[in-house]
Design a protein around this motif. Structure first.
Motif, short mmCIF file in Angstrom:
data_model
loop_
_atom_site.label_atom_id
_atom_site.label_comp_id
_atom_site.label_asym_id
_atom_site.label_seq_id
_atom_site.Cartn_x
_atom_site.Cartn_y
_atom_site.Cartn_z
N GLN A 61 0.83 -1.21 0.00
CA GLN A 61 0.00 0.00 0.00
C GLN A 61 0.86 1.26 0.00
OE1 GLN A 61 -2.67 -0.29 3.34
NE2 GLN A 61 -3.68 -2.11 2.53
N ASN A 62 0.35 2.30 -0.66
CA ASN A 62 1.03 3.59 -0.65
C ASN A 62 0.62 4.37 0.59
OD1 ASN A 62 -1.46 4.86 -1.14
ND2 ASN A 62 -1.12 4.97 -3.35
N LYS A 63 1.02 5.61 0.68
CA LYS A 63 0.72 6.43 1.86
C LYS A 63 -0.77 6.65 2.07
CE LYS A 63 1.33 10.85 -0.55
NZ LYS A 63 -0.05 11.06 -0.79
N ASP A 64 -1.57 6.45 1.04
CA ASP A 64 -3.02 6.63 1.14
C ASP A 64 -3.75 5.32 1.44
OD1 ASP A 64 -2.93 9.42 0.59
OD2 ASP A 64 -2.67 8.96 -1.54
N ASN A 65 -2.99 4.27 1.78
CA ASN A 65 -3.52 2.96 2.18
C ASN A 65 -4.20 2.17 1.06
OD1 ASN A 65 -2.58 3.22 4.84
ND2 ASN A 65 -4.37 4.44 5.36
N TYR A 66 -3.76 2.35 -0.17
CA TYR A 66 -4.19 1.48 -1.26
C TYR A 66 -3.01 1.25 -2.19
CZ TYR A 66 -4.95 5.89 -3.83
OH TYR A 66 -4.80 7.12 -4.41
N ASP A 67 -3.11 0.20 -2.99
CA ASP A 67 -2.00 -0.17 -3.88
C ASP A 67 -1.96 0.71 -5.12
OD1 ASP A 67 -2.43 -2.24 -2.12
OD2 ASP A 67 -2.15 -3.82 -3.57
N GLU A 68 -3.13 0.83 -5.73
CA GLU A 68 -3.21 1.50 -7.03
C GLU A 68 -4.63 2.00 -7.24
OE1 GLU A 68 -2.29 0.30 -11.68
OE2 GLU A 68 -1.91 -1.15 -10.10
N GLU A 69 -4.75 3.09 -7.99
CA GLU A 69 -6.07 3.59 -8.35
C GLU A 69 -6.18 3.56 -9.87
OE1 GLU A 69 -8.22 6.65 -6.07
OE2 GLU A 69 -8.04 7.83 -7.90
N ILE A 70 -7.23 2.88 -10.35
CA ILE A 70 -7.50 2.82 -11.79
C ILE A 70 -8.53 3.90 -12.09
CG2 ILE A 70 -8.28 1.37 -13.70
CD1 ILE A 70 -5.80 0.23 -12.31
N LYS A 71 -8.17 4.79 -12.98
CA LYS A 71 -9.09 5.87 -13.36
C LYS A 71 -10.24 5.32 -14.20
CE LYS A 71 -6.77 9.10 -11.39
NZ LYS A 71 -7.29 9.64 -10.16
N LYS A 72 -11.37 5.98 -14.11
CA LYS A 72 -12.58 5.55 -14.82
C LYS A 72 -12.32 5.30 -16.30
CE LYS A 72 -17.24 7.13 -15.88
NZ LYS A 72 -18.24 8.19 -15.69
N GLU A 73 -11.55 6.16 -16.93
CA GLU A 73 -11.30 6.03 -18.37
C GLU A 73 -10.34 4.87 -18.69
OE1 GLU A 73 -8.80 9.44 -16.71
OE2 GLU A 73 -10.91 8.91 -16.63
N ASP A 74 -9.68 4.31 -17.68
CA ASP A 74 -8.75 3.21 -17.89
C ASP A 74 -9.27 1.88 -17.34
OD1 ASP A 74 -6.87 4.96 -19.03
OD2 ASP A 74 -6.08 5.49 -17.05
N ILE A 75 -10.53 1.81 -16.97
CA ILE A 75 -11.11 0.62 -16.34
C ILE A 75 -10.92 -0.64 -17.19
CG2 ILE A 75 -13.32 -0.43 -15.64
CD1 ILE A 75 -12.20 1.55 -13.60
N ASP A 76 -10.88 -0.50 -18.49
CA ASP A 76 -10.74 -1.68 -19.36
C ASP A 76 -9.44 -2.45 -19.14
OD1 ASP A 76 -13.22 -1.29 -20.47
OD2 ASP A 76 -12.47 -0.18 -22.20
N ILE A 77 -8.42 -1.81 -18.55
CA ILE A 77 -7.16 -2.52 -18.30
C ILE A 77 -7.26 -3.45 -17.08
CG2 ILE A 77 -5.78 -0.69 -19.33
CD1 ILE A 77 -4.87 0.04 -16.46
N LEU A 78 -8.28 -3.26 -16.26
CA LEU A 78 -8.46 -4.10 -15.07
C LEU A 78 -9.25 -5.34 -15.45
CD1 LEU A 78 -8.15 -4.47 -12.01
CD2 LEU A 78 -10.28 -3.19 -11.72
N SER A 79 -8.65 -6.51 -15.22
CA SER A 79 -9.30 -7.77 -15.54
C SER A 79 -9.82 -8.41 -14.26
CB SER A 79 -8.31 -8.70 -16.25
OG SER A 79 -8.92 -9.94 -16.50
N ILE A 80 -11.14 -8.30 -14.03
CA ILE A 80 -11.77 -8.87 -12.85
C ILE A 80 -12.33 -10.24 -13.24
CG2 ILE A 80 -13.58 -8.60 -11.12
CD1 ILE A 80 -13.30 -5.54 -11.53
N VAL A 81 -11.84 -11.28 -12.57
CA VAL A 81 -12.25 -12.65 -12.87
C VAL A 81 -13.55 -13.00 -12.15
CG1 VAL A 81 -11.57 -15.07 -12.67
CG2 VAL A 81 -9.86 -13.33 -13.25
#
Length: 91
Positions: A61-81
């Motif tokens: 996790q980064n300083k904001d307590n999450y690993d990564e933030e995927i922006k709305k316009e980039d959601i297609d790169i996230l593969s949710i099984v």
């Protein structure tokens, strides 16, 4: 070995339900496909359409307590099984 409790440990079996990305609306534990293979991650859906990927292992996790933030316009790169529905713990 760390004393920190995690939801899934090596050799545990994760039970999940396949889900269409368009049907995902709730924060929770999901199986995502990454460059290093399938992983269980907490996903938080932000009101502006972004998605935060959050590990239970704080070293990711980064300083904001999450690993990564995927922006709305980039959601297609996230593969949710699928969405995690349970687990079987290895003795």
């Amino acid at each position: 070995m760390s004393n920190e409790l995690t939801y899934v440990n090596d050799e545990d079996i994760v039970l999940y339900k396949n889900i269409q990305k368009s049907n995902i609306k709730n924060d929770g534990k999901y199986i995502i496909d990454t460059k290093v293979g399938l992983q269980v991650k907490n996903l938080k859906f932000i009101i502006n359409g972004d998605i935060r990927i959050i590990s239970e292992n704080r070293s990711y996790q980064n300083k904001d307590n999450y690993d990564e933030e995927i922006k709305k316009e980039d959601i297609d790169i996230l593969s949710i099984v699928g969405v995690v529905v349970g687990r079987v713990m290895k003795d």
